[in-house]
Design a protein around this motif. Structure first.
Motif, short mmCIF file in Angstrom:
data_model
loop_
_atom_site.label_atom_id
_atom_site.label_comp_id
_atom_site.label_asym_id
_atom_site.label_seq_id
_atom_site.Cartn_x
_atom_site.Cartn_y
_atom_site.Cartn_z
N UNK A 1 2.54 21.28 -53.63
CA UNK A 1 2.01 21.19 -52.26
C UNK A 1 0.58 20.67 -52.28
N UNK A 2 -0.21 21.11 -53.25
CA UNK A 2 -1.60 20.64 -53.36
C UNK A 2 -1.66 19.16 -53.74
N UNK A 3 -0.67 18.69 -54.48
CA UNK A 3 -0.63 17.30 -54.90
C UNK A 3 0.01 16.40 -53.84
N UNK A 4 0.48 16.99 -52.77
CA UNK A 4 1.07 16.20 -51.69
C UNK A 4 2.53 15.86 -51.92
N UNK A 5 3.16 16.50 -52.88
CA UNK A 5 4.58 16.26 -53.13
C UNK A 5 5.41 17.32 -52.42
N UNK A 6 6.73 17.12 -52.46
CA UNK A 6 7.62 18.11 -51.83
C UNK A 6 7.56 19.40 -52.62
N UNK A 7 7.30 20.48 -51.91
CA UNK A 7 7.14 21.78 -52.55
C UNK A 7 8.27 22.74 -52.24
N UNK A 8 9.02 22.49 -51.18
CA UNK A 8 10.01 23.45 -50.73
C UNK A 8 11.16 23.67 -51.71
N UNK A 9 11.59 22.66 -52.52
CA UNK A 9 12.67 22.98 -53.48
C UNK A 9 12.26 24.06 -54.49
N UNK A 10 10.99 24.04 -54.90
CA UNK A 10 10.51 25.06 -55.83
C UNK A 10 10.45 26.43 -55.17
N UNK A 11 10.08 26.43 -53.90
CA UNK A 11 10.05 27.70 -53.17
C UNK A 11 11.46 28.27 -53.02
N UNK A 12 12.40 27.42 -52.70
CA UNK A 12 13.80 27.86 -52.58
C UNK A 12 14.31 28.37 -53.93
N UNK A 13 13.97 27.65 -55.00
CA UNK A 13 14.40 28.08 -56.33
C UNK A 13 13.81 29.45 -56.68
N UNK A 14 12.55 29.68 -56.32
CA UNK A 14 11.91 30.97 -56.60
C UNK A 14 12.60 32.08 -55.82
N UNK A 15 12.91 31.84 -54.57
CA UNK A 15 13.57 32.87 -53.76
C UNK A 15 14.98 33.15 -54.26
N UNK A 16 15.71 32.10 -54.64
CA UNK A 16 17.05 32.29 -55.18
C UNK A 16 16.97 33.08 -56.49
N UNK A 17 16.00 32.75 -57.34
CA UNK A 17 15.84 33.49 -58.59
C UNK A 17 15.55 34.96 -58.32
N UNK A 18 14.66 35.25 -57.37
CA UNK A 18 14.33 36.64 -57.06
C UNK A 18 15.56 37.41 -56.60
N UNK A 19 16.34 36.80 -55.73
CA UNK A 19 17.51 37.50 -55.19
C UNK A 19 18.56 37.73 -56.28
N UNK A 20 18.91 36.67 -57.01
CA UNK A 20 19.96 36.81 -58.02
C UNK A 20 19.55 37.72 -59.18
N UNK A 21 18.36 37.53 -59.70
CA UNK A 21 17.94 38.38 -60.81
C UNK A 21 17.70 39.82 -60.35
N UNK A 22 17.27 39.99 -59.11
CA UNK A 22 17.12 41.34 -58.57
C UNK A 22 18.46 42.05 -58.48
N UNK A 23 19.48 41.35 -58.03
CA UNK A 23 20.82 41.94 -57.95
C UNK A 23 21.34 42.30 -59.34
N UNK A 24 21.12 41.43 -60.32
CA UNK A 24 21.55 41.71 -61.69
C UNK A 24 20.82 42.93 -62.23
#
Length: 100
Positions: free
Chosen positions: A30-53
């Protein structure tokens, strides 16, 4: 350290450390002006899935030790029925009034 607490610490690291890196990558992009939302989605998906495990693993460990807890609870209930309170079992731990 018990087995449960060591597993809980490992699971905590495995859940939050990678998601922190993914959130950091999102901020850097985001600071570099590139698309940042895929990384945010990946972080949220990781939190949910690893939390469930981690919840499933923790629950599994608790279920394995449940018969021992029930037996301890029955032993305590039997001592209480027999009229043994903590002062009878531990005579050195009586209140100050009983020592006078």
């Amino acid at each position: 350290m018990t087995k449960e607490s060591s597993v809980a610490r490992v699971l905590l690291v495995l859940v939050f450390a990678p998601s922190g890196g993914l959130f950091g990558k999102a901020v850097a992009d985001a600071a570099a002006g590139r698309e940042w939302w895929p990384w945010l989605v990946a972080a949220l998906v990781w939190l949910v899935l690893s939390g469930l495990v981690s919840v499933a693993v923790s629950s599994r460990l608790e279920d394995q030790h449940e018969p021992n807890r029930r037996a301890e609870g029955r032993a305590t209930a039997n001592r209480n029925k027999a009229g043994l309170d903590s002062a009878d079992r531990y005579p050195d731990h009586r209140s100050n009034d009983q020592h006078r």
